[in-house]
Scaffold this motif. Structure first.
Motif, mmCIF file in Angstrom:
data_model
loop_
_atom_site.group_PDB
_atom_site.id
_atom_site.type_symbol
_atom_site.label_atom_id
_atom_site.label_comp_id
_atom_site.label_asym_id
_atom_site.label_seq_id
_atom_site.Cartn_x
_atom_site.Cartn_y
_atom_site.Cartn_z
ATOM 1 N N HIS A 226 -59.007 -19.634 -38.775
ATOM 2 C CA HIS A 226 -59.587 -20.872 -38.171
ATOM 3 C C HIS A 226 -61.227 -20.569 -38.066
ATOM 4 C CE1 HIS A 226 -56.201 -23.060 -37.635
ATOM 5 N NE2 HIS A 226 -55.407 -22.100 -36.926
ATOM 6 N N ALA B 194 -42.104 -28.721 -43.760
ATOM 7 C CA ALA B 194 -43.227 -27.533 -43.223
ATOM 8 C C ALA B 194 -44.196 -27.378 -44.660
ATOM 9 C CB ALA B 194 -42.827 -26.006 -43.092
ATOM 10 N N PRO C 195 -55.302 -27.720 -40.085
ATOM 11 C CA PRO C 195 -54.811 -27.693 -38.725
ATOM 12 C C PRO C 195 -53.618 -27.019 -38.605
ATOM 13 C CG PRO C 195 -55.431 -29.806 -39.842
ATOM 14 C CD PRO C 195 -55.401 -28.846 -40.939
ATOM 15 N N ASN C 196 -53.439 -26.803 -37.119
ATOM 16 C CA ASN C 196 -52.398 -26.032 -36.615
ATOM 17 C C ASN C 196 -50.950 -26.726 -37.000
ATOM 18 O OD1 ASN C 196 -54.493 -25.737 -33.674
ATOM 19 N ND2 ASN C 196 -53.436 -24.079 -34.830
ATOM 20 N N GLY C 197 -49.999 -26.094 -37.599
ATOM 21 C CA GLY C 197 -48.681 -26.799 -38.148
ATOM 22 C C GLY C 197 -49.036 -27.277 -39.493
ATOM 23 N N ALA C 198 -50.021 -26.802 -40.398
ATOM 24 C CA ALA C 198 -50.118 -27.339 -41.494
ATOM 25 C C ALA C 198 -49.057 -26.715 -42.464
ATOM 26 C CB ALA C 198 -51.347 -27.099 -42.100
ATOM 27 N N GLY C 199 -48.571 -25.595 -42.041
ATOM 28 C CA GLY C 199 -47.764 -24.841 -42.961
ATOM 29 C C GLY C 199 -48.216 -23.403 -43.615
ATOM 30 N N LYS C 200 -49.290 -23.244 -43.023
ATOM 31 C CA LYS C 200 -50.138 -21.729 -43.496
ATOM 32 C C LYS C 200 -49.233 -20.609 -43.439
ATOM 33 C CE LYS C 200 -53.562 -22.266 -40.764
ATOM 34 N NZ LYS C 200 -53.220 -23.430 -39.911
ATOM 35 N N SER C 201 -48.525 -20.353 -42.417
ATOM 36 C CA SER C 201 -47.736 -19.205 -42.138
ATOM 37 C C SER C 201 -46.567 -19.330 -42.752
ATOM 38 C CB SER C 201 -47.512 -18.944 -40.555
ATOM 39 O OG SER C 201 -48.860 -18.831 -39.871
ATOM 40 N N THR C 202 -46.024 -20.483 -42.907
ATOM 41 C CA THR C 202 -44.560 -20.793 -43.605
ATOM 42 C C THR C 202 -44.917 -20.309 -45.187
ATOM 43 O OG1 THR C 202 -44.263 -22.622 -42.215
ATOM 44 C CG2 THR C 202 -43.321 -22.412 -44.418
ATOM 45 N N VAL D 184 -37.988 -31.159 -40.408
ATOM 46 C CA VAL D 184 -39.534 -31.060 -40.584
ATOM 47 C C VAL D 184 -39.920 -30.423 -41.929
ATOM 48 C CG1 VAL D 184 -41.468 -29.832 -39.599
ATOM 49 C CG2 VAL D 184 -39.553 -30.489 -37.965
ATOM 50 N N GLU E 293 -54.631 -14.762 -40.208
ATOM 51 C CA GLU E 293 -55.453 -14.946 -39.139
ATOM 52 C C GLU E 293 -55.871 -13.521 -38.293
ATOM 53 O OE1 GLU E 293 -55.002 -18.137 -35.940
ATOM 54 O OE2 GLU E 293 -54.181 -19.423 -37.352
ATOM 55 N N GLN F 124 -49.492 -13.169 -37.900
ATOM 56 C CA GLN F 124 -50.430 -13.795 -36.979
ATOM 57 C C GLN F 124 -49.949 -13.364 -35.465
ATOM 58 O OE1 GLN F 124 -49.773 -18.008 -37.425
ATOM 59 N NE2 GLN F 124 -50.984 -18.592 -35.763
ATOM 60 N N PHE G 214 -37.636 -27.362 -42.262
ATOM 61 C CA PHE G 214 -36.687 -26.976 -41.044
ATOM 62 C C PHE G 214 -36.301 -28.079 -40.286
ATOM 63 C CE2 PHE G 214 -40.357 -23.907 -41.533
ATOM 64 C CZ PHE G 214 -39.653 -22.609 -41.752
#
Ligand code: ATP
Ligand code: MG
Length: 238
Positions: A187, A10, A29-36, A8, A154, A77, A5
């Motif tokens: 998490h 992702a 962790p947050n921002g690791a790319g899971k939702s992407t 970034v 999540e 999410q 992005f």
């Protein structure tokens, strides 16, 4: 697959494989790319490089709706319910969306609301549900499509700790009774360790580790990603 992005990264060269009758945990962790990753697998986003295949077919260019009709379902999410429709109607609409008839959709909705402990709220507007119940409505809507694969982003967030074992039983039922493959992002490590057959760990868009729950629990790199290097070094010294 990779996804950037505007500078970034992702995801960078991440591979993941899901099979039916199996629960795979996706943590990091947050921002690791899971939702992407889930967005790309389900057609809500597209990779900058790489590809997605479903049952051996390249589906990279397919829309989310087309993938849904071929057995791929997901939860979000953040809330994606139709807030002014009832809880029951939300599940029915999901079934109708993949071609179920009205009667079948109604029956499926009834069964799923029972399975997910939402029957008491069936006629309430979805927008009135507390956060944890709304997550489970998302799971009911995904299951209403009778998927071969369910990707859950999540789903247990906001669920009271006492209700987590019940939710774990739902995930097992999806695997064992429906024979679906499940990708579970959460998490809550107790939930992940409890229900997953395999776990894949993402950190800053790359795969940090993969293995059984026991292997992941003893992996120092994973601990470092969660706790920071210093905590791990301290543990190694002790
Ligand atoms: N649409 C977007 N536009 C710009 N950057 C994005 C977009 N979606 C995700 N990102 C960035 O990509 C990275 C991965 O985000 P992603 O939402 O996949 O993480 P995540 O592992 O799901 O995190 P969380 O645990 O907080 O849900 C983050 O740096 C995020 O800011
Ligand atoms: Mg996310």
């Amino acid at each position: 697959m990779s996804r950037s992005f505007e500078g970034v990264h992702a995801l960078q060269g991440v591979s993941i494989e899901l099979h039916r009758h199996e629960v795979v945990g996706l943590i990091g962790p947050n921002g690791a790319g899971k939702s992407t990753l889930v967005n790309i697998l389900t057609g809500f986003d597209f990779p900058t490089a790489g590809s997605v295949s479903l049952d051996g077919r390249d589906v990279t260019g397919w829309s989310a709706h087309r993938r849904g009709r071929h057995g791929l379902a997901r939860t979000f999410q953040h809330s994606h319910s139709f807030r002014s429709l009832s809880v029951r109607e939300n599940v029915e609409v999901a079934a109708l969306g993949v071609g179920a008839g009205a009667r079948a959709a109604r029956m499926r909705a009834g069964e799923l609301l029972d399975l997910l402990g939402l029957a008491a709220y069936a006629e309430a507007p979805a927008g009135s549900l507390p956060h944890g119940d709304e997550r489970r409505l998302g799971v009911a809507r995904a299951l209403a499509t009778e998927p071969s694969f369910v990707l859950m982003d999540e789903p247990a967030a906001g669920l009271p700790e006492a209700e987590v074992p019940e939710f774990a039983a739902v995930v097992r039922a999806v695997r064992d009774d429906h024979g679906a493959g499940v990708l579970l992002i959460d998490h809550n490590m107790a939930l992940i360790m409890d229900v997953c057959d395999r776990i894949q760990v993402l950190d800053q868009g790359t795969v940090l580790a993969e293995g059984t729950p026991a292997e992941i629990r003893s992996n120092l790199d994973v601990a470092a990603a969660y706790l920071g290097e210093s905590a791990v070094q301290a543990e190694q010294r002790s």
